[in-house]
Motif scaffolding. Structure first.
Motif, PDB file in Angstrom:
ATOM      1  N   GLN A  24       0.843  -1.185   0.000  1.00 34.19           N
ATOM      2  CA  GLN A  24       0.000   0.000   0.000  1.00 34.19           C
ATOM      3  C   GLN A  24       0.880   1.238   0.000  1.00 34.19           C
ATOM      4  O   GLN A  24       1.739   1.414   0.872  1.00 34.19           O
ATOM      5  CB  GLN A  24      -0.926   0.007   1.219  1.00 34.19           C
ATOM      6  CG  GLN A  24      -1.853  -1.194   1.302  1.00 34.19           C
ATOM      7  CD  GLN A  24      -2.762  -1.279   0.089  1.00 34.19           C
ATOM      8  OE1 GLN A  24      -3.379  -0.291  -0.333  1.00 34.19           O
ATOM      9  NE2 GLN A  24      -2.851  -2.486  -0.492  1.00 34.19           N
ATOM     10  N   GLN A  25       0.647   2.139  -0.974  1.00 33.15           N
ATOM     11  CA  GLN A  25       1.469   3.342  -1.086  1.00 33.15           C
ATOM     12  C   GLN A  25       1.030   4.376  -0.047  1.00 33.15           C
ATOM     13  O   GLN A  25      -0.159   4.562   0.205  1.00 33.15           O
ATOM     14  CB  GLN A  25       1.367   3.943  -2.494  1.00 33.15           C
ATOM     15  CG  GLN A  25       1.858   2.993  -3.580  1.00 33.15           C
ATOM     16  CD  GLN A  25       1.872   3.647  -4.946  1.00 33.15           C
ATOM     17  OE1 GLN A  25       2.748   4.451  -5.245  1.00 33.15           O
ATOM     18  NE2 GLN A  25       0.893   3.284  -5.776  1.00 33.15           N
ATOM     19  N   ASP A  26       2.016   5.029   0.554  1.00 35.50           N
ATOM     20  CA  ASP A  26       1.748   6.106   1.498  1.00 35.50           C
ATOM     21  C   ASP A  26       2.940   7.057   1.438  1.00 35.50           C
ATOM     22  O   ASP A  26       3.734   7.026   0.479  1.00 35.50           O
ATOM     23  CB  ASP A  26       1.505   5.553   2.904  1.00 35.50           C
ATOM     24  CG  ASP A  26       2.606   4.604   3.360  1.00 35.50           C
ATOM     25  OD1 ASP A  26       3.746   4.749   2.858  1.00 35.50           O
ATOM     26  OD2 ASP A  26       2.334   3.723   4.196  1.00 35.50           O
ATOM     27  N   SER A  27       3.082   7.913   2.448  1.00 32.96           N
ATOM     28  CA  SER A  27       4.183   8.882   2.420  1.00 32.96           C
ATOM     29  C   SER A  27       5.547   8.201   2.513  1.00 32.96           C
ATOM     30  O   SER A  27       6.572   8.793   2.161  1.00 32.96           O
ATOM     31  CB  SER A  27       4.018   9.886   3.560  1.00 32.96           C
ATOM     32  OG  SER A  27       4.062   9.218   4.820  1.00 32.96           O
ATOM     33  N   ARG A  28       5.602   6.928   2.968  1.00 32.57           N
ATOM     34  CA  ARG A  28       6.868   6.206   3.157  1.00 32.57           C
ATOM     35  C   ARG A  28       7.181   5.266   2.000  1.00 32.57           C
ATOM     36  O   ARG A  28       8.340   4.921   1.764  1.00 32.57           O
ATOM     37  CB  ARG A  28       6.794   5.427   4.481  1.00 32.57           C
ATOM     38  CG  ARG A  28       8.126   4.962   5.024  1.00 32.57           C
ATOM     39  CD  ARG A  28       7.955   4.403   6.431  1.00 32.57           C
ATOM     40  NE  ARG A  28       7.055   3.261   6.477  1.00 32.57           N
ATOM     41  CZ  ARG A  28       7.432   1.997   6.220  1.00 32.57           C
ATOM     42  NH1 ARG A  28       8.681   1.734   5.913  1.00 32.57           N
ATOM     43  NH2 ARG A  28       6.551   1.025   6.296  1.00 32.57           N
ATOM     44  N   ARG A  29       6.137   4.824   1.251  1.00 30.32           N
ATOM     45  CA  ARG A  29       6.337   3.840   0.196  1.00 30.32           C
ATOM     46  C   ARG A  29       5.702   4.351  -1.103  1.00 30.32           C
ATOM     47  O   ARG A  29       4.577   4.885  -1.095  1.00 30.32           O
ATOM     48  CB  ARG A  29       5.715   2.493   0.594  1.00 30.32           C
ATOM     49  CG  ARG A  29       6.443   1.824   1.750  1.00 30.32           C
ATOM     50  CD  ARG A  29       5.670   0.654   2.287  1.00 30.32           C
ATOM     51  NE  ARG A  29       4.394   1.065   2.904  1.00 30.32           N
ATOM     52  CZ  ARG A  29       3.615   0.250   3.595  1.00 30.32           C
ATOM     53  NH1 ARG A  29       3.965  -1.021   3.763  1.00 30.32           N
ATOM     54  NH2 ARG A  29       2.502   0.687   4.139  1.00 30.32           N
TER      55      ARG A  29
ATOM     56  N   ASN B 155      -1.094  10.113  -4.146  1.00 28.78           N
ATOM     57  CA  ASN B 155      -0.082   9.255  -3.501  1.00 28.78           C
ATOM     58  C   ASN B 155       0.798  10.060  -2.557  1.00 28.78           C
ATOM     59  O   ASN B 155       2.028  10.105  -2.691  1.00 28.78           O
ATOM     60  CB  ASN B 155       0.770   8.539  -4.547  1.00 28.78           C
ATOM     61  CG  ASN B 155      -0.030   7.551  -5.369  1.00 28.78           C
ATOM     62  OD1 ASN B 155      -1.193   7.286  -5.086  1.00 28.78           O
ATOM     63  ND2 ASN B 155       0.584   7.001  -6.396  1.00 28.78           N
ATOM     64  N   SER B 156       0.151  10.752  -1.601  1.00 29.49           N
ATOM     65  CA  SER B 156       0.878  11.562  -0.604  1.00 29.49           C
ATOM     66  C   SER B 156       1.775  12.592  -1.283  1.00 29.49           C
ATOM     67  O   SER B 156       2.925  12.812  -0.892  1.00 29.49           O
ATOM     68  CB  SER B 156       1.689  10.665   0.335  1.00 29.49           C
ATOM     69  OG  SER B 156       0.852   9.765   1.022  1.00 29.49           O
TER      70      SER B 156
END
Length: 918
Positions: A171-176, A281-282
């Protein structure tokens, strides 16, 4: 940089086209639909591909196709065939059908090549076979990039990653972040929970195929965690991003760092983003939909954490859709052609020319220099379809035009001289000689049989284009004129007659006028003219022609030109122009008509201030309708008035320059509406719209009840009556009446209050009230603000007692068969007042409810009872009465009406005869 097509233009800048070039019908092929790029899934063996190609022309064009520059032979090809100009390919084969396609359209006038279109096949190979990918060792807190390395493919790819096992997707977030450009997985700061196996999933959006890579293990090192460090941008967009008009542009930006960096975007110009720009995507993806020219510029991605920041920049450039300008040419034989071909782009494009689909070679009359084509001394073989080809590494584009070479003898079939040309004496006449001819014909003129030599004089001029001009014509210039045209292919002529007429003069003009609404006038327009001229009249009102059929109620026109206006209205004021048209000239005469009428309605009537009896009004003036406003009248209405009523004002007379006034004499606590009427020297105008409803302030009553009186009632009562005060005079809420009374001669008033405004009577009951005793009575009014005035004092008597005695000495006598006279002795004096007497009667043998009554007012002692039955005995009694009622009745007597008189039958006439016996 992509080729930016601003324009590709064929310009003809030689002399002029043939005199009738606008009539030439260009019939060579011209494109409606040209091939476009296709990309198809390779895994559909039964799929069919259609590459479109359509042109128009006369005769209808035919077509041929080439693949990678080689002509396709459709004769023995079972997989390929044409439908119209479209090329249809069945049982697609990647090896045989991949390539660049081009269509040629041709007819008897020439050939043109289409733009090129590619046919490609989408596919997705498997990842190379391998047991496992090398493990990636990373410290906690460090950033990492896991490479996907997609296999060979064609068509757009979509990337995803599986964590450990399906269906657990990252799952894409601010870290990935998963880049859709590279397919790689970026982890800004690794955490212990990230340890595991990662598998890249690649999807082909066209074939819908999907392949998975071998797992990549992610392992934490055991030599301690990574310290904090500033952002390092690993995903960034190119320095230059070309974008087409209307497309969707996506820019990617992602950074590794500890702590996890925050991504932000801006334009270096400082212009804020419009609402169509979205961050996804963040903020790792900037998306611009419906890209336009104003969206171009330099975009900056900023990655920032507590340890520092880093930035990446790139410029988005704009290129519009390719546009082609087609300019066909029709030139006469032996003329020179010059066509210039221009296109803008980087790198600078190179140019070449085609004629009927074949390369045009520079030689002799044909020269090509810097993209420009010139052909000297055109001949018939130069006709055909020409194409300019502009090309750089980004693309190629074609622009087509048809060249027609014309050769024909002179002809006046399209432009003969007018058979009869009229001209006013003293004006300039131009006779045009415009034959159709290729090459251009040489012209000469004859008047009658005399040739007009090519010269210019003070009055007659012959121009190179064949036009003959005669200045300041006179009747001597009238006659027959012939133009003769000649070129190497033949000769033609045309003849017309010139008639010179005398000037038209206006003998009676309309004049400026002032008129009152409702009147009628005639605006004259009389002329003298040459009998040879056709004359017509028209009238314009405020710049618009008058429709005499559409407004027959007001406008009419005489045969001689006069304008009649009936029942003039205010909207008929303005400028009237009489227009006289003849064969040779147009004349006009105008007049201003001022229509005067009563003023228009004033506007914006407002109540500025209001008291219990006054209202301060203001208003704005209406139109004066041609006559100055001399004064205003103010009208008002309330729920209690019938219609609008004029009201008193201060000042009493309101002049036309005054726009405020005070209305006086208003009733308190009444809802008013006001309107204003203007007047001028013509009359009184329409009233203004009504003001908003406004209520005057309340006040103590200032009006006393009227018609105070009373009397009557029953024993021990004092009945007081009055006329109620109208609602519009009650001056406020809580309205009622105060009744005051006292015995005649007393000093102290007794008061009573009634709180019902509509009541008109008060009854005071007290056993001590003497009968028929006089009282002074007055009635006043009050409301919530206080007491108002009392009425004037009236004298009212208390209720009487009925007479206590019965009349005496009653007797009766029969007067006739229907009448009995009753007689009694009048009272000498009684303690009660007697207002009259009542006689009661009834037949002897009847029921009590059949009693009849006869009442007589005054001090009488006899009355005749009439309407009785004949020969009938009646009982009769008498009693006295006053306002309290009737007293006791006398002892009944009886009397019998007389019999009806005898009547005898009539006897017949008898005649007797006596004779004497002898």
């Amino acid at each position: 940089m992509m080729l930016l097509w601003k324009q590709l233009v064929l310009l003809s800048i030689i002399g002029c086209l043939a005199a009738y070039a606008q009539d030439v019908l260009f019939q060579g092929p011209r494109w409606r639909t040209e091939p476009s790029d296709l990309i198809l899934p390779i895994n559909s063996p039964d799929q069919e591909a259609t590459i479109r190609c359509e042109a128009e022309g006369n005769p209808a064009p035919r077509y041929r196709w080439s693949l990678n520059g080689t002509l396709i032979d459709l004769g023995g090809d079972y997989r390929r065939h044409m439908s119209g100009g479209n090329l249809i390919i069945n049982r697609l084969d990647r090896d045989q059908d991949t390539g660049i396609y081009q269509c040629t359209a041709f007819n008897t006038w020439g050939s043109v090549l289409s733009r090129r279109g590619s046919l490609q096949f989408a596919y997705l190979d498997n990842f190379k076979a391998q047991t496992t990918r090398s493990a990636v060792n990373v410290r906690e807190g460090q950033g990492v990039v896991l490479l996907c390395g997609p296999p060979m493919h064609s068509g757009e790819l979509i990337f995803a990653w599986i964590f450990n096992e399906y269906p657990h997707f990252v799952q894409q977030d601010s870290r990935r972040f998963i880049s859709q450009e590279t397919g790689s997985l970026y982890i800004a700061k690794v955490e212990p929970s990230d340890v595991g196996n990662y598998t890249c999933v690649v999807n082909n959006s066209i074939t819908k195929g999907k392949v998975l890579s071998s797992p990549t293990p992610l392992v934490l090192r055991n030599d301690g965690a990574m310290g904090e460090y500033e952002p390092k941008i690993e995903v960034h967009f190119p320095e230059t991003v070309p974008a087409a008009k209307g497309s969707t542009v996506k820019l990617e930006c992602f950074a590794l760092g500890n702590p996890v960096p925050e991504i932000s975007w801006r334009r270096t110009s400082g212009v804020p983003f419009p609402s169509k720009v979205k961050m996804k995507n963040s903020n790792a993806v900037l998306e611009i939909s419906n890209f336009q020219q104003e969206d171009t510029g330099t975009y900056e991605c900023m990655a920032e954490n507590s340890r520092g920041k880093n930035a990446a920049r790139g410029r988005i450039s704009f290129h519009g859709k390719r546009s082609i300008t087609m300019i066909d040419g029709a030139l006469s034989i032996e003329e020179n052609l010059f066509w210039e071909c221009k296109a803008n782009g980087k790198p600078k494009p190179s140019y070449s020319w085609l004629k009927n689909g074949n390369n045009l070679i520079t030689e002799g009359r044909v020269q090509i220099e810097n993209g420009a084509l010139s052909i000297a001394a055109l001949n018939l073989s130069d006709a055909g379809m020409y194409q300019c080809v502009a090309e750089n590494k980004h693309g190629i584009i074609y622009s087509s035009a048809e060249l027609m070479v014309l050769a024909s003898p002179p002809s006046f079939s399209k432009n003969p001289l007018k058979a009869l040309l009229k001209a006013r004496s003293g004006t300039e006449v131009a006779l045009e000689c415009k034959p159709q001819a290729s090459p251009r014909a040489i012209s000469l003129w004859k008047k009658g049989n005399d040739i007009l030599v090519c010269y210019s004089s003070h009055r007659i001029s012959l121009y190179p284009n064949g036009t003959l001009k005669i200045a300041n014509v006179t009747r001597r210039d009238a006659g027959s004129y012939t133009c003769i045209a000649k070129n190497q292919f033949g000769t033609a002529s045309t003849t017309g007659k010139l008639l010179i007429t005398e000037p038209t003069r206006i003998t009676q003009r309309p004049t400026n006028m002032e008129i009152i609404v409702g009147e009628s006038i005639v605006l004259p327009c009389q002329i003298t003219s040459d009998p040879a001229l056709d004359v017509s009249f028209s009238w314009a009102f405020n710049g618009q022609l008058i429709d005499f059929h559409g407004d027959i109620d007001h406008f009419d026109r005489s045969v001689t030109g006069d304008l009649m206006i009936r029942n003039i209205q205010l909207n008929h004021g303005g400028k009237y122009v009489c227009v006289i048209n003849t064969d040779v000239e147009t004349l006009s005469a105008s007049a201003i008509l001022v229509v005067k009428g009563p003023p228009g309605p004033p506007d914006a009537v407002a109540v500025e201030e209001i008291t219990d009896s006054t209202a301060q009004l203001s208003w704005s003036p209406g139109r004066d309708n041609g006559s100055p406003i001399t004064g205003y009248i103010i009208q008002a209405r309330t729920p209690f008035t019938v219609g609008w009523q004029a009201v008193d004002t201060v000042p009493e007379v309101i002049n036309g320059n005054t726009l405020t006034a005070t209305v006086v004499g208003l009733n308190a606590w009444v809802e008013y509406e006001f309107r204003v009427v203007a007047r001028n020297g013509v009359g009184v105008g329409e009233p203004s719209p009504a003001s908003a409803k406004t209520r005057t302030e309340d006040a103590m009553p200032d009006t006393a009840p009227t018609d105070v009186g009373g009397g009557g009632g029953t024993k021990s009562e004092l009945v007081i009556t009055w006329e109620p005060v109208p609602e519009e005079l009650q001056n406020g809420e809580g309205f009622g009446y105060i009744i005051a009374f006292r015995p005649l001669g007393a000093v102290t008033w007794t008061r009573a209050v009634i709180s019902t405004p509509g009541v008109a009577q008060y009854i005071f009951r007290n056993d001590t009230i003497p009968p028929f005793s006089p009282f002074h009575v007055k009635v006043g009014a009050y409301n919530n603000r206080g007491e108002g005035p009392f009425s004037s004092i009236a004298t009212v008597f208390s209720a009487e007692e009925v007479p206590s005695e019965a009349p005496k000495s009653v007797w009766g006598r029969s007067v006739s068969a229907a009448q009995i006279e009753v007689i009694w002795a009048a009272f000498p004096a009684t303690p009660e007042r007697v207002l009259g007497y009542e006689v009661r009667f009834s037949p002897y043998d009847t029921k009590p409810d059949t009693v009849g009554k006869v009442r007589i007012s005054g001090n009488y002692s006899a009355v005749n009872v009439t309407g009785l039955k004949a020969n009938t005995q009646y009982y009769l009694a008498v009693c006295a009465f006053n306002t309290a009622g009737t007293g006791p009745q006398s002892t009944p007597i009886n009397a019998t009406t007389k019999n009806l008189p005898m009547t005898y039958p009539l006897l017949p006439n008898l005649s007797f005869s006596c004779s004497t016996l002898s």
